[in-house]
Design a protein around this motif. Structure first.
Motif, PDB file in Angstrom:
ATOM      1  N   UNK A 148     -64.823 -21.538  34.032  1.00 18.26           N
ATOM      2  CA  UNK A 148     -63.728 -22.513  33.946  1.00 18.26           C
ATOM      3  C   UNK A 148     -64.208 -23.895  34.391  1.00 18.26           C
ATOM      4  N   UNK A 149     -65.038 -23.924  35.442  1.00 23.60           N
ATOM      5  CA  UNK A 149     -65.594 -25.199  35.914  1.00 23.60           C
ATOM      6  C   UNK A 149     -66.497 -25.816  34.859  1.00 23.60           C
ATOM      7  N   UNK A 150     -67.344 -24.991  34.233  1.00 23.52           N
ATOM      8  CA  UNK A 150     -68.246 -25.488  33.187  1.00 23.52           C
ATOM      9  C   UNK A 150     -67.440 -26.000  32.001  1.00 23.52           C
ATOM     10  N   UNK A 151     -66.381 -25.256  31.679  1.00 25.76           N
ATOM     11  CA  UNK A 151     -65.547 -25.671  30.543  1.00 25.76           C
ATOM     12  C   UNK A 151     -64.899 -27.039  30.812  1.00 25.76           C
ATOM     13  N   UNK A 196     -57.374 -18.637  28.912  1.00 22.92           N
ATOM     14  CA  UNK A 196     -58.260 -19.539  28.200  1.00 22.92           C
ATOM     15  C   UNK A 196     -58.800 -18.906  26.903  1.00 22.92           C
ATOM     16  N   UNK A 197     -59.072 -17.619  26.948  1.00 26.09           N
ATOM     17  CA  UNK A 197     -59.528 -16.932  25.721  1.00 26.09           C
ATOM     18  C   UNK A 197     -58.377 -16.903  24.711  1.00 26.09           C
ATOM     19  N   UNK A 202     -56.133 -19.067  24.377  1.00 24.73           N
ATOM     20  CA  UNK A 202     -55.967 -20.431  23.824  1.00 24.73           C
ATOM     21  C   UNK A 202     -57.191 -20.878  23.038  1.00 24.73           C
ATOM     22  N   UNK A 203     -58.168 -20.006  22.889  1.00 30.93           N
ATOM     23  CA  UNK A 203     -59.369 -20.335  22.103  1.00 30.93           C
ATOM     24  C   UNK A 203     -60.335 -21.249  22.839  1.00 30.93           C
ATOM     25  N   UNK A 204     -60.278 -21.298  24.160  1.00 35.34           N
ATOM     26  CA  UNK A 204     -61.182 -22.175  24.916  1.00 35.34           C
ATOM     27  C   UNK A 204     -62.458 -21.425  25.294  1.00 35.34           C
ATOM     28  N   UNK A 205     -62.349 -20.414  26.150  1.00 37.57           N
ATOM     29  CA  UNK A 205     -63.540 -19.599  26.459  1.00 37.57           C
ATOM     30  C   UNK A 205     -63.790 -18.630  25.306  1.00 37.57           C
TER      31      UNK A 205
END
Lengths: 208, 312
Positions: free
Chosen positions: B222-225, B251-252, B254-257
């Motif tokens: 999450x920090x890297x994202x 996050x997954x 929502x298509x982020x990670x």
């Protein structure tokens, strides 16, 4: 006390505390230190591949029998599987004989009597825990740390690439008959895939 | 009156003694966790405490704040305060062995949760996520997601923890077989979200053209994202974590990670408390190390999962 001397003393104390509080080490050194030095994973893997496995090869289930059981009685089929945990990913030590239909840089494609899915004998990417866990002969309780057990997996995969595959690759031709003992990974939460990848453990070209 | 008072006092002492030797409600369980600064460990500790309570035991959670010295103090306090078992999430695989040995010598059973100590015999049992196997599967997915080529970064957890290296080694046992996948940076961010963001920001200065980030836990992912979002690169870079924490699961969705690996802290914590209960009842035969399966979570199977586990 003179102000200058005070500052000098404070600075010296600060530097002394700072010097003794901060340690800079290379990641590779720390990684090495976490791996217990007494355990020889390569020697363990060699003994397993060259002695323990051949002495226990009768424990392998025939690939034809396994594929038929997966269709007719999955529960019984999975009773032949092994893994270090009780998750869905399971490993089987299988045996069989097949004819090479195709060769490419990643696999040898075999036709095995009585086996409906395509059979791929991995010849390039020897990955994962299949080689270690298929036979069920290696238990986590043997090792001081899980890192040791996992290093065995890596060493076994490297040994297969270095010792089992070169001989096979140099002898294998289209139409050759291969007798194999290997390991297959299946996910019991999913349907049986259209192709089965076998990680080779013992290979012999029988009509060479 | 004086005699009566003495008699009452003696009776009180005797009844106290019999209670500490007798029923299960007299047993106490200490829960010592590496840090409560990470929601995953909060969930682990609270679940263990809840299960201990359900089984009829008093328990207390101790936060080691990722500090082996503080962890050592907690062990000394727990032993001195008469705790009968310790459900333990160590800070340091090697450094924590002496604490476990101290408890063992004092007759206090230790059950490790999630993280291991480098000893076969110190703890009564060690219930551990099978991080290595899960990271083999994450590694395969990473190779597939990046189409076997590209530059990537790896953020490691606490370097003295075996999970850090089991995850890293599992991942590399796959990814290193693909020569067109190049690791441009490998740094520790101590399993910490803020540190991961700072480390990633600095890596992005030197390597603005990366394609993937593999992180040893979800907090770091999450920090890297966040750092990638700030640099305007979040759309292009595939980020993978490990744990199955709430924000990673969202996050997954929502298509982020791209992916995480779901550990099952509820299973681990409840099993540790149950083992302690069985130990108090006389059982001595426990598996020395019990690997718990970990499952890969992606946008394809996210519907089966919630934070820290599977949907019922």
């Amino acid at each position: 006390m003179h102000k200058g001397v005070k500052y000098a003393l404070f600075t010296a104390a600060f530097l002394l505390v700072g010097y003794n509080s901060i340690y800079v080490k290379k990641l590779s050194e720390v990684k090495k230190a976490t791996e217990t030095s007494e355990f020889d994973a390569l020697a363990y893997a060699k003994k397993f591949l060259n002695k323990t496995l051949p002495a226990n090869k009768e424990k392998a289930i025939s690939l034809a029998e396994l594929t038929q059981l997966l269709k007719s009685n999955p529960r019984k089929a999975y009773s032949y599987s092994n893994a270090q945990n009780d998750g869905n990913i399971r490993y089987f030590m299988v045996k069989g004989e097949g004819e090479i239909l195709k060769l490419d840089e990643d696999n040898a494609y075999l036709q095995v009597a009585g086996v409906a899915p395509k059979v791929l004998l991995a010849t390039q990417y020897i990955l994962g825990n299949a080689a270690r866990d298929g036979s069920g002969l290696i238990s986590v309780d043997e090792f001081t740390t899980t890192m040791e057990m996992n290093t065995v997996s890596e060493e076994l995969n490297k040994l297969i690439k270095a010792e089992v595959l070169p001989r096979f690759k140099s002898d294998a031709k289209l139409g050759s008959k291969v007798s194999f003992i290997g390991s297959v990974q299946l996910n019991q939460a999913k349907a049986v895939p259209d192709s089965l990848e076998i990680i080779p453990l013992i290979l012999n070209i029988v009509n060479h | 009156m004086k005699r009566l008072t003495i008699a009452v006092l003696i009776l009180a002492i005797l009844s106290g003694c019999s209670s500490s030797n007798g029923g299960k409600d007299s047993k106490k369980i200490a829960i010592v966790v590496s840090t409560l600064n990470n929601p995953w460990f909060v969930f682990l500790a609270e679940t263990a405490a809840k299960k201990a309570k359900e089984l009829g035991y008093e328990s207390k959670i101790f936060d080691s704040q990722n500090n082996t010295a503080l962890e050592s103090d907690h062990f000394e306090n727990a032993i001195a305060s008469g705790y009968n078992a310790i459900l333990f999430n160590p800070t340091d695989a090697a450094g924590s062995v002496s604490n476990v040995m101290k408890a063992k010598e004092a007759g206090v059973a230790v059950f490790c949760m999630d993280r291991e100590v480098n000893s076969k015999d110190a703890a009564t049992s060690q219930i551990l996520s099978d991080s290595y196997s899960a990271c083999i599967e994450l590694g395969k997915l990473f190779v597939q997601s990046l189409n076997k080529k590209g530059k990537y970064v790896e953020l490691l957890g606490i370097v003295s923890d075996n999970n850090t290296w089991n995850r890293s080694k599992g991942f590399h046992s796959v990814v290193d077989n693909y020569p067109d996948l190049k690791m441009v940076a490998q740094q520790s961010a101590d399993f910490d979200r803020n540190k991961a963001m700072e480390v990633m920001e600095s890596i992005l200065q030197a390597h603005p053209d990366i394609d993937g980030v593999f992180c040893g836990n979800d907090a770091m992912a999450m920090g890297a994202y966040q750092a990638l979002v700030a640099a305007g690169k979040a759309e292009k870079v595939k980020v993978m974590g490990f744990d199955g924490a709430e924000d990673a699961i969202n996050s997954i969705k929502e298509g982020k990670l791209t992916a995480t690996a779901m550990q099952f802290p509820k299973t681990i914590a409840e099993l540790a408390a149950t083992y302690a209960d069985e130990y108090f009842k006389g059982k001595t035969d426990f598996p020395k190390k019990l690997p718990i399966p970990v499952e890969v979570v992606t946008s394809e199977n996210i519907d089966k999962y919630i934070a820290y586990g599977k949907k019922e």
